[in-house]
Design a protein around this motif. Structure first.
Motif, PDB file in Angstrom:
ATOM      1  N   ILE A  29       1.151  16.859  49.482  1.00 34.23           N
ATOM      2  CA  ILE A  29       1.863  18.052  49.028  1.00 34.23           C
ATOM      3  C   ILE A  29       3.355  17.921  49.315  1.00 34.23           C
ATOM      4  O   ILE A  29       4.200  18.281  48.483  1.00 34.23           O
ATOM      5  N   ALA A  30       3.695  17.382  50.481  1.00 37.99           N
ATOM      6  CA  ALA A  30       5.104  17.206  50.842  1.00 37.99           C
ATOM      7  C   ALA A  30       5.826  16.322  49.831  1.00 37.99           C
ATOM      8  O   ALA A  30       6.971  16.595  49.446  1.00 37.99           O
ATOM      9  N   LEU A  48      10.864  12.719  56.648  1.00 37.42           N
ATOM     10  CA  LEU A  48      10.116  13.933  56.338  1.00 37.42           C
ATOM     11  C   LEU A  48       8.636  13.633  56.095  1.00 37.42           C
ATOM     12  O   LEU A  48       7.759  14.386  56.533  1.00 37.42           O
ATOM     13  N   VAL A  49       8.367  12.542  55.418  1.00 37.34           N
ATOM     14  CA  VAL A  49       6.982  12.157  55.136  1.00 37.34           C
ATOM     15  C   VAL A  49       6.257  11.788  56.430  1.00 37.34           C
ATOM     16  O   VAL A  49       5.123  12.227  56.677  1.00 37.34           O
ATOM     17  N   LEU A 185      10.077  21.660  54.887  1.00 35.04           N
ATOM     18  CA  LEU A 185       9.057  20.914  54.149  1.00 35.04           C
ATOM     19  C   LEU A 185       7.755  20.761  54.927  1.00 35.04           C
ATOM     20  O   LEU A 185       6.666  20.950  54.371  1.00 35.04           O
ATOM     21  N   VAL A 186       7.842  20.407  56.201  1.00 33.84           N
ATOM     22  CA  VAL A 186       6.626  20.214  56.997  1.00 33.84           C
ATOM     23  C   VAL A 186       5.845  21.519  57.083  1.00 33.84           C
ATOM     24  O   VAL A 186       4.624  21.548  56.898  1.00 33.84           O
ATOM     25  N   MET A 187       6.552  22.604  57.338  1.00 33.80           N
ATOM     26  CA  MET A 187       5.905  23.912  57.441  1.00 33.80           C
ATOM     27  C   MET A 187       5.266  24.323  56.118  1.00 33.80           C
ATOM     28  O   MET A 187       4.112  24.771  56.079  1.00 33.80           O
ATOM     29  N   ILE A 188       6.003  24.168  55.020  1.00 31.57           N
ATOM     30  CA  ILE A 188       5.497  24.552  53.702  1.00 31.57           C
ATOM     31  C   ILE A 188       4.270  23.727  53.336  1.00 31.57           C
ATOM     32  O   ILE A 188       3.254  24.260  52.874  1.00 31.57           O
ATOM     33  N   SER A 189       4.346  22.424  53.545  1.00 31.84           N
ATOM     34  CA  SER A 189       3.247  21.532  53.172  1.00 31.84           C
ATOM     35  C   SER A 189       1.995  21.834  53.986  1.00 31.84           C
ATOM     36  O   SER A 189       0.878  21.856  53.453  1.00 31.84           O
TER      37      SER A 189
END
Length: 247
Positions: A29-30, A48-49, A185-189
């Motif tokens: 998703i990220a 980020l990944v 991004l981490v939180m959203i994913s």
């Protein structure tokens, strides 16, 4: 190493989803969210990944595993209850992550076709730990010098408090600025992966309803009451913070 530990451990109590399955879906998703935001391949995306894949490493805490196991079996919760983000530095988990970089690199290549350049992680682990610690918006990373004069990372919860031995800190807000527009991004994913798994939804359908990162965050804010079930960290308020400045 870490990948095998993830496969052997619980990530969710519902359906006893493995930690590996949750981490991999979050990372997938990220990558899609990053593409939506126009992020190009490079060191920043690599960080980020990697941060997304290891964000729940604290769930390897035996006490947290016992909690998930009890809930999955409909049993009484153990006496000791923990927040997994606060366990990020326990049980030699940082050493496990650092010793598993090549394994994670190989897994991301084989499972997602993503080529992670490990050189991108050099000098970036502080931010990667901060993503893991702050991905529910509850904790931040504090660097404090003890009586032995050694500077160590500690996990703190009260953002408005200052500790006499603290020399610097990394909070969710710092990450939002440093990695804008993908600081969340981490939180959203993690949230999208959890929400879709728990509700039996296809996350691709969510992406089909949005045209931008800002619209995706807005959708999660609108569905906050549904997403909030079984959570206690103010999803709506946290996502409003993450969504600041996004279109």
């Amino acid at each position: 190493m870490l990948v095998s530990r993830f496969k052997e451990s619980l990530g969710k109590s519902k359906g006893r989803q493995s930690l590996y399955a949750h981490s991999l879906s979050s990372t997938q998703i990220a990558l899609q969210v990053a593409q939506m935001a126009g992020e190009r391949p490079g060191p920043r995306l690599d960080r980020l990944v990697f941060a997304t894949f290891i964000h729940d490493v604290g769930k390897l805490d035996p006490n947290f595993q016992a909690m998930l196991d009890a809930v999955s079996k409909g049993e009484k919760l153990p006496a000791k209850k923990v927040k997994h983000e606060a366990s990020t530095f326990d049980y030699e988990l940082p050493q496990l992550v650092l010793g598993s970089k090549e394994e994670i690199q190989k897994e991301l290549q084989e499972a997602l076709g993503y080529r992670l350049d490990l050189a991108s992680l050099d000098g970036a682990m502080e931010h990667i730990w901060a993503f893991a610690v702050s991905h529910h918006g509850l904790f931040y990373l504090s660097y404090e010098r003890g009586r032995d004069r050694v500077l160590r990372p500690l996990i703190r919860r009260q953002w408005t408090s200052f500790y006499p031995n603290e020399e610097r800190r990394i909070t969710l807000v710092d990450l939002l600025f440093e990695y804008h527009p993908l600081g969340g991004l981490v939180m959203i994913s993690d949230l999208v992966a959890s929400y879709c798994y728990e509700k039996g939804k296809d996350y691709q359908a969510l992406f089909g309803q949005t045209r931008s990162l800002g619209e995706l965050v807005e959708m999660m804010i609108e569905r906050a009451d549904e997403v909030e079930e079984a959570r206690d960290y103010g999803v709506k308020e946290t996502m409003m913070l993450v969504g600041g400045g996004l279109r």
